[in-house]
Design a protein around this motif. Structure first.
Motif, PDB file in Angstrom:
ATOM      1  N   UNK A  63       0.652  -0.982   0.046  1.00 53.07           N
ATOM      2  CA  UNK A  63      -0.081  -0.189   0.113  1.00 53.07           C
ATOM      3  C   UNK A  63       0.925   1.377  -0.013  1.00 53.07           C
ATOM      4  N   UNK A  64       2.025   1.241  -0.526  1.00 53.51           N
ATOM      5  CA  UNK A  64       2.775   2.234  -0.697  1.00 53.51           C
ATOM      6  C   UNK A  64       3.187   2.985  -2.095  1.00 53.51           C
ATOM      7  N   UNK A  65       2.512   2.403  -3.046  1.00 54.77           N
ATOM      8  CA  UNK A  65       2.529   2.588  -4.536  1.00 54.77           C
ATOM      9  C   UNK A  65       2.477   4.292  -4.655  1.00 54.77           C
ATOM     10  N   UNK A  66       1.791   5.008  -3.870  1.00 52.64           N
ATOM     11  CA  UNK A  66       1.582   6.374  -4.096  1.00 52.64           C
ATOM     12  C   UNK A  66       2.907   7.241  -3.879  1.00 52.64           C
ATOM     13  N   UNK A  67       3.957   6.400  -3.135  1.00 58.73           N
ATOM     14  CA  UNK A  67       5.234   7.138  -3.020  1.00 58.73           C
ATOM     15  C   UNK A  67       5.982   7.453  -4.187  1.00 58.73           C
ATOM     16  N   UNK A  68       5.672   6.641  -5.198  1.00 58.96           N
ATOM     17  CA  UNK A  68       6.400   7.009  -6.593  1.00 58.96           C
ATOM     18  C   UNK A  68       6.084   8.029  -6.926  1.00 58.96           C
ATOM     19  N   UNK A  69       4.867   8.726  -7.387  1.00 62.86           N
ATOM     20  CA  UNK A  69       4.489   9.914  -7.982  1.00 62.86           C
ATOM     21  C   UNK A  69       4.943  11.193  -7.049  1.00 62.86           C
ATOM     22  N   UNK A  73       7.437  -1.755   7.217  1.00 63.52           N
ATOM     23  CA  UNK A  73       7.502  -1.994   5.770  1.00 63.52           C
ATOM     24  C   UNK A  73       8.224  -3.272   5.319  1.00 63.52           C
ATOM     25  N   UNK A  74       9.326  -3.306   6.292  1.00 65.74           N
ATOM     26  CA  UNK A  74      10.229  -4.492   5.980  1.00 65.74           C
ATOM     27  C   UNK A  74       9.673  -5.698   6.384  1.00 65.74           C
ATOM     28  N   UNK A  75       8.679  -5.726   7.381  1.00 69.90           N
ATOM     29  CA  UNK A  75       8.087  -6.895   7.715  1.00 69.90           C
ATOM     30  C   UNK A  75       7.069  -7.182   6.635  1.00 69.90           C
ATOM     31  N   UNK A  76       6.474  -6.359   6.325  1.00 70.68           N
ATOM     32  CA  UNK A  76       5.509  -6.583   5.332  1.00 70.68           C
ATOM     33  C   UNK A  76       6.250  -7.369   4.050  1.00 70.68           C
ATOM     34  N   UNK A  77       7.234  -6.545   3.606  1.00 71.22           N
ATOM     35  CA  UNK A  77       8.112  -7.057   2.373  1.00 71.22           C
ATOM     36  C   UNK A  77       8.648  -8.711   2.658  1.00 71.22           C
ATOM     37  N   UNK A  78       9.099  -9.121   3.977  1.00 75.35           N
ATOM     38  CA  UNK A  78       9.382 -10.187   4.328  1.00 75.35           C
ATOM     39  C   UNK A  78       7.880 -11.033   4.063  1.00 75.35           C
ATOM     40  N   UNK A  79       6.841 -10.806   4.623  1.00 70.70           N
ATOM     41  CA  UNK A  79       5.739 -11.752   4.221  1.00 70.70           C
ATOM     42  C   UNK A  79       5.477 -11.836   3.083  1.00 70.70           C
ATOM     43  N   UNK A  83       7.783 -12.441   0.812  1.00 70.37           N
ATOM     44  CA  UNK A  83       8.938 -13.055   0.243  1.00 70.37           C
ATOM     45  C   UNK A  83       9.809 -12.168  -0.775  1.00 70.37           C
ATOM     46  N   UNK A  84       9.782 -10.910  -0.270  1.00 73.34           N
ATOM     47  CA  UNK A  84      10.753 -10.133  -0.934  1.00 73.34           C
ATOM     48  C   UNK A  84      12.388 -10.694  -0.477  1.00 73.34           C
ATOM     49  N   UNK A  85      13.200 -10.631  -1.297  1.00 76.87           N
ATOM     50  CA  UNK A  85      14.648 -11.199  -0.840  1.00 76.87           C
ATOM     51  C   UNK A  85      15.122 -10.041  -0.213  1.00 76.87           C
ATOM     52  N   UNK A  86      15.438 -10.201   1.236  1.00 77.05           N
ATOM     53  CA  UNK A  86      16.255  -9.137   1.916  1.00 77.05           C
ATOM     54  C   UNK A  86      17.018 -10.031   2.782  1.00 77.05           C
ATOM     55  N   UNK A  87      18.409  -9.997   2.579  1.00 72.95           N
ATOM     56  CA  UNK A  87      19.351 -10.774   3.610  1.00 72.95           C
ATOM     57  C   UNK A  87      19.335  -9.905   4.958  1.00 72.95           C
ATOM     58  N   UNK A  88      19.889 -10.528   6.331  1.00 73.11           N
ATOM     59  CA  UNK A  88      19.807  -9.806   7.494  1.00 73.11           C
ATOM     60  C   UNK A  88      20.733  -8.681   7.345  1.00 73.11           C
ATOM     61  N   UNK A  89      21.871  -8.707   6.512  1.00 69.87           N
ATOM     62  CA  UNK A  89      22.840  -7.649   6.609  1.00 69.87           C
ATOM     63  C   UNK A  89      22.125  -6.259   6.093  1.00 69.87           C
ATOM     64  N   UNK A  90      21.472  -6.591   4.828  1.00 64.45           N
ATOM     65  CA  UNK A  90      20.958  -5.567   4.225  1.00 64.45           C
ATOM     66  C   UNK A  90      19.811  -4.905   5.185  1.00 64.45           C
ATOM     67  N   UNK A  91      18.886  -5.678   5.637  1.00 68.61           N
ATOM     68  CA  UNK A  91      17.967  -5.275   6.730  1.00 68.61           C
ATOM     69  C   UNK A  91      18.556  -4.506   7.612  1.00 68.61           C
ATOM     70  N   UNK A  92      19.506  -4.671   8.392  1.00 68.09           N
ATOM     71  CA  UNK A  92      20.360  -3.928   9.331  1.00 68.09           C
ATOM     72  C   UNK A  92      20.465  -2.759   8.987  1.00 68.09           C
ATOM     73  N   UNK A  93      21.219  -2.656   7.548  1.00 71.66           N
ATOM     74  CA  UNK A  93      21.655  -1.382   7.048  1.00 71.66           C
ATOM     75  C   UNK A  93      20.469  -0.634   6.757  1.00 71.66           C
ATOM     76  N   UNK A  94      19.375  -1.222   6.267  1.00 71.23           N
ATOM     77  CA  UNK A  94      18.183  -0.095   5.863  1.00 71.23           C
ATOM     78  C   UNK A  94      17.687   0.397   7.294  1.00 71.23           C
ATOM     79  N   UNK A  95      17.562  -0.420   8.172  1.00 75.14           N
ATOM     80  CA  UNK A  95      17.085   0.275   9.458  1.00 75.14           C
ATOM     81  C   UNK A  95      17.937   1.087  10.256  1.00 75.14           C
TER      82      UNK A  95
END
Length: 162
Positions: A18-24, A135-141, A143-155
């Motif tokens: 539900x974040x598609x509106x971020x693009x425009x 949002x990262x939790x939603x992406x995990x659900x 099945x968005x590919x996100x390794x733990x190191x990338x997740x930690x960096x994003x957070x």
């Protein structure tokens, strides 16, 4: 502001969170390669929750001119090939890509890119979303590919922008 071209996965994951509106909001008008529009239609026909590009006034579907350099890379999907091709056709554009191989080709071709996570971080830094962790939790659900190191960096980056 550079012209922004998107591959399928950023559209898919932002729509499904539900974040598609971020693009425009962040980028204005977005260019959608014809192959990406075709991939979205195919996914819809298979029951995947995806937007209809025709209903989004801020999306412009654009066919590519023939560019053998990128279109001949069989390891990439059609949407990725056309997104990279359009980026070569539109100097100084920004491409939204999540696929690792497509991002590797983008680097080789000196194409500027970001992905779903980059959009989310930019939205956080711009004050359009409050928390990135949910949002990262939603992406995990999804099945968005996100390794733990990338997740930690994003957070960490999201916290630094607070």
């Amino acid at each position: 502001m550079p012209e922004v071209i998107t591959d399928t996965s950023p559209i898919q994951y932002l729509y499904q969170t539900n974040l598609l509106g971020l693009l425009p909001t962040l980028y204005g008008q977005i260019i959608l390669p014809q192959a990406v529009a075709d991939e979205l239609a195919q996914g819809q026909s298979q029951g995947v929750a995806l937007p209809d590009p025709a209903s989004l006034s801020w999306l412009t579907i654009r066919p590519v001119q023939e560019s053998v350099q990128v279109l001949s890379v069989p390891e990439l999907g059609a949407g990725e090939r056309e997104a990279l091709t359009l980026a070569l056709e539109i100097p100084d554009s920004l491409v939204l890509l999540d696929d690792a191989l497509a991002r590797r080709y983008a680097r080789q071709l000196n194409i500027i890119f970001t992905g779903t996570l980059g959009v989310i971080l930019k939205a956080k830094q711009s004050g359009y979303i409050e928390t990135v962790a949910s949002v990262l939790d939603q992406l995990d659900a999804l099945r968005f590919r996100l390794d733990p190191a990338t997740r930690a960096t994003v957070l960490r980056l999201a916290e630094e922008s607070s």
